[in-house]
Write a protein that holds these residues in place. Structure first.
Motif, PDB file in Angstrom:
ATOM      1  N   UNK A 174       1.096   2.423 -13.255  1.00 40.69           N
ATOM      2  CA  UNK A 174       0.444   3.721 -13.420  1.00 40.69           C
ATOM      3  C   UNK A 174       0.123   4.403 -12.090  1.00 40.69           C
ATOM      4  N   UNK A 175       0.476   3.767 -10.970  1.00 38.82           N
ATOM      5  CA  UNK A 175       0.280   4.408  -9.663  1.00 38.82           C
ATOM      6  C   UNK A 175       1.218   5.593  -9.520  1.00 38.82           C
ATOM      7  N   UNK A 176       0.778   6.575  -8.753  1.00 38.05           N
ATOM      8  CA  UNK A 176       1.617   7.738  -8.473  1.00 38.05           C
ATOM      9  C   UNK A 176       2.690   7.339  -7.469  1.00 38.05           C
ATOM     10  N   UNK A 177       3.896   7.785  -7.707  1.00 37.15           N
ATOM     11  CA  UNK A 177       5.030   7.439  -6.839  1.00 37.15           C
ATOM     12  C   UNK A 177       4.826   7.986  -5.427  1.00 37.15           C
ATOM     13  N   UNK A 178       4.086   9.085  -5.307  1.00 39.18           N
ATOM     14  CA  UNK A 178       3.857   9.691  -3.989  1.00 39.18           C
ATOM     15  C   UNK A 178       2.896   8.875  -3.130  1.00 39.18           C
ATOM     16  N   UNK A 179       2.204   7.901  -3.735  1.00 39.43           N
ATOM     17  CA  UNK A 179       1.262   7.072  -2.981  1.00 39.43           C
ATOM     18  C   UNK A 179       1.901   5.823  -2.380  1.00 39.43           C
ATOM     19  N   UNK A 180       3.189   5.599  -2.655  1.00 35.51           N
ATOM     20  CA  UNK A 180       3.867   4.381  -2.201  1.00 35.51           C
ATOM     21  C   UNK A 180       4.350   4.558  -0.765  1.00 35.51           C
ATOM     22  N   UNK A 181       4.058   3.574   0.079  1.00 39.75           N
ATOM     23  CA  UNK A 181       4.526   3.577   1.463  1.00 39.75           C
ATOM     24  C   UNK A 181       5.909   2.916   1.508  1.00 39.75           C
ATOM     25  N   UNK A 182       6.944   3.743   1.592  1.00 42.63           N
ATOM     26  CA  UNK A 182       8.307   3.190   1.542  1.00 42.63           C
ATOM     27  C   UNK A 182       8.699   2.487   2.834  1.00 42.63           C
ATOM     28  N   UNK A 183       7.864   2.557   3.855  1.00 40.00           N
ATOM     29  CA  UNK A 183       8.193   1.896   5.114  1.00 40.00           C
ATOM     30  C   UNK A 183       7.797   0.422   5.094  1.00 40.00           C
ATOM     31  N   UNK A 184       7.021   0.018   4.096  1.00 40.12           N
ATOM     32  CA  UNK A 184       6.515  -1.355   4.045  1.00 40.12           C
ATOM     33  C   UNK A 184       7.620  -2.355   3.718  1.00 40.12           C
ATOM     34  N   UNK A 185       8.385  -2.077   2.680  1.00 37.94           N
ATOM     35  CA  UNK A 185       9.450  -2.989   2.258  1.00 37.94           C
ATOM     36  C   UNK A 185      10.500  -2.211   1.476  1.00 37.94           C
ATOM     37  N   UNK A 186      11.620  -2.854   1.206  1.00 37.45           N
ATOM     38  CA  UNK A 186      12.695  -2.204   0.469  1.00 37.45           C
ATOM     39  C   UNK A 186      12.539  -2.281  -1.032  1.00 37.45           C
ATOM     40  N   UNK A 187      11.633  -3.151  -1.495  1.00 36.28           N
ATOM     41  CA  UNK A 187      11.434  -3.293  -2.940  1.00 36.28           C
ATOM     42  C   UNK A 187      10.021  -3.781  -3.202  1.00 36.28           C
TER      43      UNK A 187
ATOM     44  N   UNK B  66       8.220  -5.040 -13.735  1.00 38.82           N
ATOM     45  CA  UNK B  66       9.338  -4.276 -13.208  1.00 38.82           C
ATOM     46  C   UNK B  66       9.503  -4.436 -11.713  1.00 38.82           C
ATOM     47  N   UNK B  67      10.543  -3.797 -11.217  1.00 42.62           N
ATOM     48  CA  UNK B  67      10.850  -3.760  -9.781  1.00 42.62           C
ATOM     49  C   UNK B  67      11.169  -2.314  -9.444  1.00 42.62           C
ATOM     50  N   UNK B  68      10.669  -1.863  -8.299  1.00 45.55           N
ATOM     51  CA  UNK B  68      11.035  -0.525  -7.827  1.00 45.55           C
ATOM     52  C   UNK B  68      11.514  -0.644  -6.389  1.00 45.55           C
ATOM     53  N   UNK B  69      12.647  -0.014  -6.102  1.00 46.98           N
ATOM     54  CA  UNK B  69      13.256  -0.093  -4.771  1.00 46.98           C
ATOM     55  C   UNK B  69      13.056   1.217  -4.021  1.00 46.98           C
ATOM     56  N   UNK B  70      13.381   1.189  -2.735  1.00 46.98           N
ATOM     57  CA  UNK B  70      13.338   2.413  -1.936  1.00 46.98           C
ATOM     58  C   UNK B  70      14.216   3.495  -2.553  1.00 46.98           C
ATOM     59  N   UNK B  71      15.371   3.084  -3.044  1.00 39.84           N
ATOM     60  CA  UNK B  71      16.290   4.059  -3.663  1.00 39.84           C
ATOM     61  C   UNK B  71      15.651   4.707  -4.879  1.00 39.84           C
ATOM     62  N   UNK B  72      14.974   3.903  -5.713  1.00 38.76           N
ATOM     63  CA  UNK B  72      14.281   4.449  -6.882  1.00 38.76           C
ATOM     64  C   UNK B  72      13.220   5.460  -6.455  1.00 38.76           C
TER      65      UNK B  72
END
Length: 195
Positions: free
Chosen positions: A80-93, A104-110
């Motif tokens: 339920x977290x907002x996608x805009x709050x994710x730090x994509x620099x931390x990891x690739x998935x 589930x799993x969410x990747x940088x590409x997602x």
């Protein structure tokens, strides 16, 4: 937009006793570059292709279990977290966990797909707002190329946006002095021009 709308629920996970060879084979077969490591239903680590490459580079026996090579610290996300709050620099998935369960799993590409959708949505809203304005709105870039030409500008000039976008402003409205303003960097307010 929430993480659950973009995450994959087709979860491929590893066990700490899986070997480096088994993991490499799985990554190749499933075309993935990382997976959470699960033991007794709990996430205890994350293993990525970087971990595998490092082990291979160090000449490690490929029959060793991955427990010695995984990252034990795993940042997880809530669906339920907002996608805009994710730090994509931390990891690739990121593993996505709800009430302690891997869902589930969410990747940088997602995440990039989600951010592109957000940008497209915001762009559409901005375009609607600009086109609903009564006054003409014209925007140029630093080279004087027209990048925005709203419907009111079309009405006042008789020129359709598709005919002027991408052209030099002085070729369309030389009396506007917009390019001079860009070059000088000095703002002008309330200046009327006759077209």
């Amino acid at each position: 937009m929430k993480i659950k709308n973009f995450m994959s629920t087709n979860i491929i996970h590893l066990h700490p006793d899986d070997t480096l060879k088994q993991t490499a084979d799985l990554f190749l077969q499933k075309r993935i570059d990382g997976a959470p490591v699960i033991d007794k239903g709990k996430i205890i680590g994350l293993l990525t292709k970087t971990h595998l490459i490092r082990a291979i580079s160090n000449g490690t026996d490929m029959n060793k279990p991955i427990r010695f090579f995984m990252s034990p610290e795993v940042k997880t996300l809530n669906p339920d977290e907002q996608i805009t709050d994710v730090d994509i620099m931390y990891t690739g998935r990121y593993p996505v966990v709800d009430n302690g369960e891997l869902v589930g799993i969410i990747t940088k590409s997602d995440i990039m797909v989600a951010l592109n959708e957000i940008i497209d949505d915001m762009s559409g809203q901005l375009e609607t707002l600009i086109n609903s304005a009564y006054n003409p709105i014209v925007s140029i870039d630093r080279d004087g190329i027209i990048r925005m030409w709203n419907q009111s500008a079309e009405r006042y000039t008789g020129l359709h946006s598709s005919d002027v976008l991408g052209t030099f402003i002085n070729d369309i409205i030389p009396e506007s002095h917009l390019y001079d303003i860009v070059e000088s960097g000095k703002c002008e307010f309330g200046k009327r021009i006759r077209i």
